[in-house]
Design a protein around this motif. Structure first.
Motif, mmCIF file in Angstrom:
data_model
loop_
_atom_site.group_PDB
_atom_site.id
_atom_site.type_symbol
_atom_site.label_atom_id
_atom_site.label_comp_id
_atom_site.label_asym_id
_atom_site.label_seq_id
_atom_site.Cartn_x
_atom_site.Cartn_y
_atom_site.Cartn_z
ATOM 1 N N MET A 1 -5.221 -6.224 -12.647
ATOM 2 C CA MET A 1 -3.848 -5.834 -12.431
ATOM 3 C C MET A 1 -3.183 -5.451 -13.746
ATOM 4 S SD MET A 1 -3.279 -5.884 -9.193
ATOM 5 C CE MET A 1 -1.518 -5.692 -9.191
ATOM 6 N N GLY B 1 -3.656 -1.898 -14.411
ATOM 7 C CA GLY B 1 -3.110 -0.993 -13.406
ATOM 8 C C GLY B 1 -4.180 -0.240 -12.645
ATOM 9 N N VAL C 1 0.484 -6.663 -0.460
ATOM 10 C CA VAL C 1 1.129 -6.252 -1.714
ATOM 11 C C VAL C 1 0.184 -5.349 -2.507
ATOM 12 C CG1 VAL C 1 1.985 -7.085 -3.940
ATOM 13 C CG2 VAL C 1 2.651 -8.247 -1.838
ATOM 14 N N LEU C 2 -1.064 -5.739 -2.596
ATOM 15 C CA LEU C 2 -2.046 -4.924 -3.316
ATOM 16 C C LEU C 2 -2.243 -3.574 -2.630
ATOM 17 C CD1 LEU C 2 -4.654 -7.683 -4.186
ATOM 18 C CD2 LEU C 2 -3.084 -6.531 -5.758
ATOM 19 N N GLU D 1 -0.090 -1.906 -0.796
ATOM 20 C CA GLU D 1 1.100 -1.080 -1.058
ATOM 21 C C GLU D 1 1.100 -0.571 -2.495
ATOM 22 O OE1 GLU D 1 5.950 -1.331 -0.891
ATOM 23 O OE2 GLU D 1 4.781 -2.780 0.277
ATOM 24 N N PHE D 2 0.743 -1.422 -3.440
ATOM 25 C CA PHE D 2 0.664 -1.048 -4.852
ATOM 26 C C PHE D 2 -0.295 0.126 -5.049
ATOM 27 C CE2 PHE D 2 -1.548 -1.818 -8.974
ATOM 28 C CZ PHE D 2 -0.474 -1.587 -9.838
ATOM 29 N N ASN E 1 1.034 3.341 -3.346
ATOM 30 C CA ASN E 1 2.114 3.926 -4.155
ATOM 31 C C ASN E 1 1.577 4.712 -5.341
ATOM 32 O OD1 ASN E 1 4.232 3.034 -2.564
ATOM 33 N ND2 ASN E 1 4.585 1.184 -3.783
ATOM 34 N N ALA E 2 0.389 4.352 -5.792
ATOM 35 C CA ALA E 2 -0.245 5.058 -6.906
ATOM 36 C C ALA E 2 -0.984 6.315 -6.435
ATOM 37 C CB ALA E 2 -1.205 4.128 -7.635
ATOM 38 N N LYS F 1 3.127 4.000 4.445
ATOM 39 C CA LYS F 1 2.409 4.424 3.232
ATOM 40 C C LYS F 1 1.045 5.036 3.552
ATOM 41 C CE LYS F 1 5.401 2.441 0.366
ATOM 42 N NZ LYS F 1 6.231 3.207 -0.515
#
Length: 135
Positions: free
Chosen positions: A1, A4, A27-28, A30-31, A34-35, A68
Motif C-alpha cells: 500500500m 500505491g 476498500v482495496l 475501490e482504491f 479509482n486508480a 466503480k
C-alpha cells in the motif's frame, strides 16, 4: 500500500478474494478501481462485506463497487491458481470455472493485537490489590 497502485504492472484484472468479510477488501477494491484498474471481487458469500450489515453499511459498500464497475463474483471461493488464471469453485456445489487474473490480493484473517491482554494476564495476581469499584 505504501507504494500505491504503481506496483501493479499487469493489464489483466486485479482479483481480490475476500475471506475477511468485513470492509477491508471492499476498500482495496475501490482504491484499485479509482486508480483505473480492472478489478474483480470474489467472495464466498452472497453479498460484498456481509459483516457490514451489522453497521448498516453493506448496501452502500456494494453500491459503490457496482458504480466503480468492479466485477463482483459472489458465492465463489479460490480453488486453484496459475500464472494467468484463477480457478474458482461455487460455494454450494463445488463446480469450478476459471477467470483471468493479473494480480491476486488475498484478504483473510488478521493477526490479533493482544499485547494488552497478555500484559494484564501476567499481573493477574496483583489485581486484588488494585481496588474495586463501588457497587
Amino acid at each position: 500500500m505504501a507504494k500505491g497502485v504503481g506496483v501493479i504492472t499487469s493489464d489483466r484484472p486485479v482479483v481480490i478474494v475476500d475471506d475477511d468479510r468485513f470492509y477491508m477488501a471492499s476498500v482495496l477494491a475501490e482504491f484499485l478501481a479509482n486508480a483505473g484498474l480492472e478489478v474483480t471481487f470474489v467472495t464466498p458469500t452472497a453479498v460484498v462485506s456481509p459483516w457490514s450489515e451489522n453497521t448498516l453499511e453493506q448496501d452502500r459498500i456494494q453500491r459503490r463497487l457496482v458504480e466503480k464497475n468492479v466485477a463482483i463474483m459472489p458465492l465463489n471461493k479460490l480453488a486453484d491458481m496459475s500464472d494467468e488464471t484463477l480457478t474458482l469453485a461455487c460455494t454450494y456445489t463445488g463446480a469450478t470455472h476459471e477467470i483471468a487474473c493479473g494480480k491476486l490480493v488475498m484478504v483473510t484473517s488478521r493477526t490479533p493485537n493482544d499485547a494488552l491482554w497478555h500484559g494484564l494476564e501476567a499481573v493477574k495476581d496483583r489485581w486484588a490489590d488494585a481496588g474495586r469499584l463501588p457497587s
